[in-house]
Design a protein around this motif. Structure first.
Motif, PDB file in Angstrom:
ATOM      1  N   VAL A 176      24.375  49.223  33.594  1.00  0.00           N
ATOM      2  CA  VAL A 176      24.922  47.980  34.040  1.00  0.00           C
ATOM      3  C   VAL A 176      24.129  47.643  35.445  1.00  0.00           C
ATOM      4  O   VAL A 176      24.005  46.148  35.642  1.00  0.00           O
ATOM      5  CB  VAL A 176      26.405  48.496  34.287  1.00  0.00           C
ATOM      6  N   ALA A 177      23.823  48.589  36.468  1.00  0.00           N
ATOM      7  CA  ALA A 177      23.229  48.043  37.565  1.00  0.00           C
ATOM      8  C   ALA A 177      21.864  47.294  37.259  1.00  0.00           C
ATOM      9  O   ALA A 177      21.698  46.321  37.791  1.00  0.00           O
ATOM     10  CB  ALA A 177      22.876  49.170  38.271  1.00  0.00           C
ATOM     11  N   LYS A 178      21.062  47.904  36.384  1.00  0.00           N
ATOM     12  CA  LYS A 178      19.726  47.364  36.010  1.00  0.00           C
ATOM     13  C   LYS A 178      20.144  45.723  35.249  1.00  0.00           C
ATOM     14  O   LYS A 178      19.461  44.704  35.681  1.00  0.00           O
ATOM     15  CB  LYS A 178      18.972  48.107  35.129  1.00  0.00           C
ATOM     16  N   ARG A 179      20.915  45.775  34.260  1.00  0.00           N
ATOM     17  CA  ARG A 179      21.330  44.760  33.665  1.00  0.00           C
ATOM     18  C   ARG A 179      21.902  43.263  34.924  1.00  0.00           C
ATOM     19  O   ARG A 179      21.547  42.268  34.506  1.00  0.00           O
ATOM     20  CB  ARG A 179      22.596  44.961  32.789  1.00  0.00           C
TER      21      ARG A 179
ATOM     22  N   ALA B 299      20.962  38.400  37.375  1.00  0.00           N
ATOM     23  CA  ALA B 299      20.924  37.676  38.669  1.00  0.00           C
ATOM     24  C   ALA B 299      19.571  36.967  38.782  1.00  0.00           C
ATOM     25  O   ALA B 299      19.402  35.907  39.689  1.00  0.00           O
ATOM     26  CB  ALA B 299      21.287  38.606  39.788  1.00  0.00           C
ATOM     27  N   GLN B 300      18.511  37.520  38.234  1.00  0.00           N
ATOM     28  CA  GLN B 300      17.250  36.753  38.473  1.00  0.00           C
ATOM     29  C   GLN B 300      16.990  35.649  37.349  1.00  0.00           C
ATOM     30  O   GLN B 300      15.983  34.998  37.305  1.00  0.00           O
ATOM     31  CB  GLN B 300      15.931  38.018  38.110  1.00  0.00           C
ATOM     32  N   GLY B 301      17.863  35.508  36.438  1.00  0.00           N
ATOM     33  CA  GLY B 301      17.922  34.452  35.525  1.00  0.00           C
ATOM     34  C   GLY B 301      17.704  34.975  34.025  1.00  0.00           C
ATOM     35  O   GLY B 301      17.443  34.098  33.127  1.00  0.00           O
ATOM     36  N   ALA B 302      17.516  36.226  33.749  1.00  0.00           N
ATOM     37  CA  ALA B 302      17.539  36.737  32.385  1.00  0.00           C
ATOM     38  C   ALA B 302      18.432  36.761  31.560  1.00  0.00           C
ATOM     39  O   ALA B 302      19.524  36.839  32.144  1.00  0.00           O
ATOM     40  CB  ALA B 302      16.783  38.207  32.678  1.00  0.00           C
ATOM     41  N   THR B 303      18.303  36.584  30.416  1.00  0.00           N
ATOM     42  CA  THR B 303      19.594  36.558  29.334  1.00  0.00           C
ATOM     43  C   THR B 303      19.225  37.783  28.423  1.00  0.00           C
ATOM     44  O   THR B 303      18.223  38.016  28.026  1.00  0.00           O
ATOM     45  CB  THR B 303      19.649  35.243  28.735  1.00  0.00           C
ATOM     46  N   ILE B 304      20.309  37.972  27.603  1.00  0.00           N
ATOM     47  CA  ILE B 304      19.973  39.053  26.406  1.00  0.00           C
ATOM     48  C   ILE B 304      19.611  38.105  25.382  1.00  0.00           C
ATOM     49  O   ILE B 304      20.181  37.168  24.861  1.00  0.00           O
ATOM     50  CB  ILE B 304      21.211  39.792  26.217  1.00  0.00           C
ATOM     51  N   ALA B 305      18.397  38.721  25.008  1.00  0.00           N
ATOM     52  CA  ALA B 305      17.947  38.090  23.563  1.00  0.00           C
ATOM     53  C   ALA B 305      18.222  38.583  22.361  1.00  0.00           C
ATOM     54  O   ALA B 305      18.324  38.068  21.447  1.00  0.00           O
ATOM     55  CB  ALA B 305      16.268  37.574  23.791  1.00  0.00           C
ATOM     56  N   VAL B 306      18.138  40.111  22.323  1.00  0.00           N
ATOM     57  CA  VAL B 306      18.272  40.871  21.185  1.00  0.00           C
ATOM     58  C   VAL B 306      19.140  42.292  21.620  1.00  0.00           C
ATOM     59  O   VAL B 306      19.118  42.652  22.839  1.00  0.00           O
ATOM     60  CB  VAL B 306      17.100  41.200  20.607  1.00  0.00           C
TER      61      VAL B 306
END
Length: 162
Positions: A136-139, A144-151
């Motif tokens: 969770v902490a890494k996620r 917060a940096q703008g990354a989204t889950i792709a897969v």
């Protein structure tokens, strides 16, 4: 804390951090994150021979004032698979961890920010970062940096694993 390029002298500390993260991930995904026999030795050789100092790899460590390595990130800059075309190079972050979960908000963000800036200078247009399912902490810092889950990756053993 100082973010700097990783050297061979950092590999042992990096491997120990990676091993601790793999142990954590194995508690909630034991099939995929299962530790291999001599895994630390194998990863040490891999980091030393195939990652540190390679032109297509960005390897950074976060070093505390006392010299301890608090985290690291390793990113490979490469062509995107031909089945999709993001319009440039891809930065693949596989090995990325910090010493303790509370360090993600500081050390983790600093490492991620630095590696993405270096990647962008190399013409990278897309960053892909591996994150364990319940990390969770890494996620949170990735999002917060703008990354989204792709897969999401699912595993199913078809025979007994050793």
């Amino acid at each position: 804390m100082q973010i700097r390029e990783a050297t061979e002298a950092d590999v042992l500390a990096m491997t120990m951090l990676a091993d601790a993260k793999r142990t954590e991930y194995a508690t909630y995904s034991p099939v995929f994150w299962r530790k291999a026999d001599k895994g630390v030795e194998v990863q040490t050789r891999y980091f030393t021979n195939r990652m540190i100092g390679q032109e297509h790899v960005i390897s950074l460590v976060a070093e505390a004032e006392d010299g301890a390595i608090e985290g690291f990130i390793m990113a490979m800059v490469r062509e995107a698979p031909p089945v999709y075309d993001p319009g440039g190079l891809v930065c693949w972050i596989d090995d990325f961890t910090v010493a303790t979960a509370d360090k993600w908000a500081t050390t983790g963000v600093a490492l991620y920010t630095d590696v993405t800036a270096r990647a962008q200078q190399r013409g990278v247009v897309l960053v892909v970062s591996v994150c364990g399912y319940l990390d969770v902490a890494k996620r949170m810092i990735l999002q917060a940096q703008g990354a989204t889950i792709a897969v999401e990756t699912y595993v199913q053993p078809l025979q007994q694993l050793r």
